[in-house]
Scaffold this active site. Structure first.
Site, PDB file in Angstrom:
ATOM      1  CB  THR A 265      -0.861   0.031   1.267  1.00 19.92           C
ATOM      2  OG1 THR A 265      -1.610  -1.168   1.336  1.00 19.92           O
ATOM      3  CG2 THR A 265      -1.798   1.220   1.238  1.00 19.92           C
ATOM      4  CG  LEU A 266       3.051   2.363  -2.990  1.00 23.88           C
ATOM      5  CD1 LEU A 266       3.336   2.537  -4.476  1.00 23.88           C
ATOM      6  CD2 LEU A 266       4.348   2.371  -2.205  1.00 23.88           C
TER       7      LEU A 266
END
Lengths: 245, 275
Positions: free
Chosen positions: A23-24
């Site tokens: 997850t960025l």
């Protein structure tokens, strides 16, 4: 119809491709949750909006869910991560029920489990992008706690996430007291939600209030708050600066 | 039990449906020195006889604290018992860490029983040669369980395992109905009296037994020698006053030898445990 089978590339420390699955940043997000302890248990309020960046894309998202017999979970942040957490908790509650031995997970246990999950994800640089509020009642004792996406966790008499921290908590600090009645509790939460509605760009005027007591969880039907826009200053906003808009 | 052609490994059934290796493991439990457990609604007492290899050595530790709210007493191969205690401590602390809440003892014994069962179904393993009396608390109060090498577990109001445990069991059988509402002190007294039964006439001293208590609001701990001796003194003294001859009341049950049987039955009536 084509199906994509999810690919598990393992951990991102050993495999470069796994990095692409971390997850960025969040995509569909929910805004604040505000919750307080009251006489019979815990009251929690949230709106039903799911923002896609600055677009208010989804307007019927339930961001508060019952967990087991004794707990209520509210989440702000990435909605898909919230759904993932609900899946983890579903399994947890299922296994707890399968024991069928008179013992059951209370809010404290669920809160600590979530803290462990959030912290461990943070350590792998792959966080669940949520701030969670966990409230519940077990054996007459009320419990209210919060866990952030980096695993910071604590308990308190009143908690709020996101913008709620800045706008709602000052109100709660002044006006919360022990043993609030249900009506006073709802009034207090509505006061906080109204401020958030006016001032938080990602809030919508469609909210739910959930209550958890020894008897169980009830989530209200969605409703909206009355707002007032007839302030004199709004009537002629450019009065003091001709030519601007 | 005699040697037969079906007892070589644990994964061989006998034609009558028995696993002899598992039964032999249960024999090992019977050879160990006695361990006793009893519970009320709110407390569990575990007691054991301290047997030392020789006069020169100290006795083996047979009661272990698993967590503040769980304790275990073992009988049989103490080495196996230590390993299982370590497993139990590990389970308890992992649960505590994840949920910040004590592991319900009923769930721990199921984990333990499942672990023991594995050893009865793998040809390269052997069953654990130890019986465990697990006492602990959960949401519904105090519990006492017995885990055996077969992988079975049972819940008890009171139980005794190890050598000469039958004597203790007979004593407990007479009294167990009152244990539920017993006070903590009475429960401890009954435990020590049950230990005395297994000593078969040997003078009961606090150095011969280890006693541990846990309960609601009382974390697991051992009683010190002084406290145990005080309890012993309360009933030993009465026995002296009442009988006027030998200090301790014999009062053996079925296990007692025949010539003492008559005298024992007579003594039983004046035995301090009747108080």
């Amino acid at each position: 119809m084509t199906f994509t089978i999810p690919i598990d590339n393992g951990d991102s420390l050993k495999n470069a491709e796994a990095d692409s699955q971390r997850t960025l940043y969040p995509y569909v997000t929910g805004t604040s949750i505000v919750a307080i302890k009251y006489k019979d248990g815990v009251l929690m309020a949230s709106d039903m909006g799911g923002s896609y960046g600055s677009t208010l894309r989804y307007k019927n998202i339930e961001r508060m869910k019952a967990i087991g017999k004794h707990s209520l979970l509210g989440a702000s942040g990435e909605i898909s991560d919230f759904q993932e957490i609900l899946r983890y908790l579903d399994e947890l509650v299922l296994n707890d029920n399968m024991w069928d031995d008179g013992n059951s997970l209370g809010p404290k246990e669920v809160h600590n489990y979530l803290t462990r999950v959030m912290y461990n994800r943070r350590n792998k640089f792959n966080p669940l992008w949520n701030t969670l509020v966990l409230g519940g009642v077990k054996n007459g004792e009320s419990y209210l706690g919060m866990v952030s996406m980096i695993g910071v966790s604590f308990e308190d008499n009143h908690v709020a996430t996101g913008f709620g921290n800045h706008l709602a908590r000052p109100i709660l600090r002044d006006e919360w007291h022990a043993d609030l009645s249900f009506e006073d509790g709802v009034k207090l939460l509505e006061k906080c939600m109204r401020v958030l509605l006016y001032r938080d760009r990602s809030a919508i005027n469609k909210l739910q209030i959930a209550k958890i007591t020894e008897e169980g969880v009830t989530v209200s039907q969605p409703y909206s708050l009355k707002t007032f826009w007839e302030f004199k200053a709004f009537h002629n906003p450019t009065a003091g600066a001709e030519g601007s808009w | 039990m005699f040697r037969n052609q079906y007892d070589t490994d644990v994964t061989t059934w006998s034609p009558t449906g028995r696993l002899f290796q598992v039964e032999y493991a249960m024999e090992a439990v019977k050879q160990g020195s006695a361990a006793i457990g009893l519970r009320s609604r709110t407390h569990v007492v575990l007691a054991c006889v301290n047997k030392a290899q020789s006069e020169l050595s100290s006795h083996q530790k047979k009661i272990f604290k698993v967590d503040d709210h769980i304790g275990v007493a073992i009988a049989g191969l103490t080495a196996d018992g230590r390993v299982l205690s370590r497993y139990m401590r590990s389970e308890a602390i992992n649960h505590s860490f994840t949920y910040e809440s004590p592991l319900p003892v009923g769930r721990l014994v199921v984990h333990l029983a499942d672990k023991a069962q594995v050893c009865t179904q793998r040809s390269w393993k052997r069953p654990y040669g130890v019986g465990l009396l697990v006492g602990g608390l959960d949401e519904s109060g105090a519990h006492l369980y017995y885990n055996c090498p077969s992988g079975n577990y049972f819940e008890y109001q009171a139980f005794a395992i190890g050598s000469r445990s039958q004597a203790a069991k007979t004593y407990l059988e007479r009294r167990f109905e009152s244990f539920g509402d017993s006070s903590r002190e009475d429960l401890i007294k009954d435990a020590i009296l049950a230990v005395r039964e297994t000593l078969q006439g040997e003078t009961l001293k606090s150095s011969l037994c280890t006693v541990s208590v846990l309960g609601v609001g009382e974390p697991f701990h051992f009683l010190d020698q002084e406290t145990i001796q005080k309890v012993i003194d309360t009933f030993e003294k009465v026995a002296e006053d009442e009988e006027g001859e030998a200090g301790e009341g014999e009062a053996e049950a079925a296990a007692a030898p025949a010539e003492q049987g008559g005298g024992g039955a007579g003594d039983q009536d004046v035995a301090p445990m009747e108080m």
